[in-house]
Design a protein around this motif. Structure first.
Motif, PDB file in Angstrom:
ATOM      1  N   GLN A 189       0.871  -1.172   0.000  1.00 34.22           N
ATOM      2  CA  GLN A 189       0.000   0.000   0.000  1.00 34.22           C
ATOM      3  C   GLN A 189       0.912   1.227   0.000  1.00 34.22           C
ATOM      4  N   CYS A 190       0.317   2.419  -0.064  1.00 32.52           N
ATOM      5  CA  CYS A 190       1.159   3.613  -0.139  1.00 32.52           C
ATOM      6  C   CYS A 190       0.656   4.700   0.803  1.00 32.52           C
TER       7      CYS A 190
ATOM      8  N   ASP B 295       1.221   8.798   0.618  1.00 35.19           N
ATOM      9  CA  ASP B 295       1.824   9.929  -0.082  1.00 35.19           C
ATOM     10  C   ASP B 295       1.524  11.213   0.679  1.00 35.19           C
TER      11      ASP B 295
ATOM     12  N   ALA C 185       0.538   8.155  -8.081  1.00 37.45           N
ATOM     13  CA  ALA C 185      -0.685   7.360  -7.961  1.00 37.45           C
ATOM     14  C   ALA C 185      -0.814   6.391  -9.131  1.00 37.45           C
TER      15      ALA C 185
ATOM     16  N   TYR D 254       1.426   3.456  -8.463  1.00 42.54           N
ATOM     17  CA  TYR D 254       0.863   2.543  -7.475  1.00 42.54           C
ATOM     18  C   TYR D 254      -0.188   1.632  -8.108  1.00 42.54           C
TER      19      TYR D 254
ATOM     20  N   TYR E  63      -4.672   3.561  -1.576  1.00 39.56           N
ATOM     21  CA  TYR E  63      -3.984   4.846  -1.732  1.00 39.56           C
ATOM     22  C   TYR E  63      -4.351   5.751  -0.554  1.00 39.56           C
TER      23      TYR E  63
ATOM     24  N   THR F 152      -8.626   6.753  -8.026  1.00 45.24           N
ATOM     25  CA  THR F 152      -8.618   5.576  -7.155  1.00 45.24           C
ATOM     26  C   THR F 152      -9.885   4.748  -7.347  1.00 45.24           C
TER      27      THR F 152
ATOM     28  N   SER G 270      -8.841   3.262 -11.798  1.00 42.66           N
ATOM     29  CA  SER G 270      -7.438   3.534 -12.131  1.00 42.66           C
ATOM     30  C   SER G 270      -7.065   3.103 -13.547  1.00 42.66           C
TER      31      SER G 270
END
Length: 348
Positions: free
Chosen positions: A215-216, A218, A235, A238, A246, A268, A271
């Motif tokens: 997962q991320c 930011d 994004a 990812y 996200y 999101t 995508s």
């Protein structure tokens, strides 16, 4: 999931869910600073001011202490039992997100250097990573034995955690949340890894290769700093690389963020779309077709200026001055003044 909150504890009633919280390792090990005098062996041995000492200050835990490991597993079991017991009295739509326990390290350094931890960590520059992942693997395996399929998570790469050694495998019920805290470093090798610096890209790819679910996390820049478009490119990376969630920490409420936040919410959700096409769509719909191109030009100009900077971390007045030089301000102020003469209503 588009989740909205304020750090100080005042929450909007908007998609709130049972969040596992962040930087919770010591809490999940049931380790309180007041325990240092009673059980010093549970705290990390660290070197500061040329001496080693067990400390509860700006530090982690002893990662080989059996009580810490046992408590971490027990905390996971307690979390999932509580989640299940409350199922009938809450919205469960987002349980896929909340169905994990946070084991993220404290927001600082302080990895344990005791003899047993150094034995597990071994030699080499990645000894801290080996030690921490050994602990996480142990907790994940014991949790999986008690509650198959339940997961833990941690911020990695982040702070002193870079990447697992090449010979390490990460248990399949561990989520690694990659934090993109250094937004930009303008050197030739980093240009090739845009929108990440080379080291960060290498680290997240090594973590994924070792078996972690990715997962991320930011970051938007600090208040009053223009936001470059690199968040959109990040994004997209990812999504293309199978990241499952996200998360963006938005550290300002500047109107220039609205197009970017709307774009990320749309992206999101779907995508498969190009985030730049979504951004163009927002600008056209919100500001009107002619003025949308104008606003988009400003956003792209800010982004182009940011690429010429040496380094961006979280922003600040100096960064704003580089992204908005006098010549840029003069050019776009004049264009905005002309646009206002022919614009009415909401678009104005």
């Amino acid at each position: 999931v588009f989740h909205r909150s304020i750090h100080q504890g005042h929450y909007f009633d908007f998609n709130n869910f049972s969040s596992p919280a962040g930087h919770s390792l010591r809490t999940k090990c049931k380790l309180n600073a007041k325990d240092l005098a009673k059980e010093p062996e549970r705290f990390p041995l660290v070197t500061r001011d040329f001496k080693q000492e067990r400390t509860a200050s700006a530090s982690q835990i002893c990662f080989t202490n059996e009580t810490n490991i046992r408590n971490a597993v027990e905390s996971c079991v307690e979390h999932f039992n509580k989640l299940e017991a409350s199922r009938s009295s809450r919205n469960t739509d987002l349980d896929e997100i909340g169905d994990v326990v946070d084991m993220s390290l404290a927001d600082c350094g302080g990895i344990c250097e005791c003899a047993e931890c150094r034995k597990i960590g071994g030699d080499g520059p990645l000894w801290r990573d080996r030690l921490v992942w050994h602990f996480m693997n142990r907790v994940a395996r014991e949790l999986n034995a008690k509650m198959p399929g339940k997961k833990i998570m941690l911020f990695a790469p982040y702070f002193e955690l870079t990447k697992p050694p090449a010979d390490m495998k990460i248990e399949p019920n561990i989520i690694a949340i990659a934090c993109r805290s250094l937004a930009w470093l303008n050197t030739p090798e980093n240009a090739l890894s845009y929108p990440f610096i080379k080291d960060h890209r290498d680290n997240i790819e090594a973590t994924a290769k070792a078996g972690a679910l990715m997962q991320c996390y930011d970051y938007f820049l600090w208040t009053e700093t223009p936001q470059p478009l690199a968040v959109l490119d990040a994004a997209r990376y990812y999504a293309q690389n199978g990241f499952k969630r996200y998360h963006a920490e938005v550290m300002q409420r500047n109107e220039l963020l609205w197009p970017l936040l709307w774009t990320l919410a749309q992206f999101t959700w779907d995508s498969s779309r190009d985030p730049y096409r979504i951004l163009d769509e927002f600008c056209d719909q919100y500001y009107g077709p002619a003025n949308g191109k104008l606003v988009l030009g400003i956003l792209k100009g800010i982004d182009a200026n940011s690429r010429n900077m040496h380094r961006i971390i979280y922003g600040g007045p100096a960064d704003a001055s580089y992204m908005l030089p006098d010549s840029f301000i003069a050019e776009w102020r004049a264009k905005l003044a002309d646009a206002r003469k022919t614009t009415k209503g909401t678009e104005l």
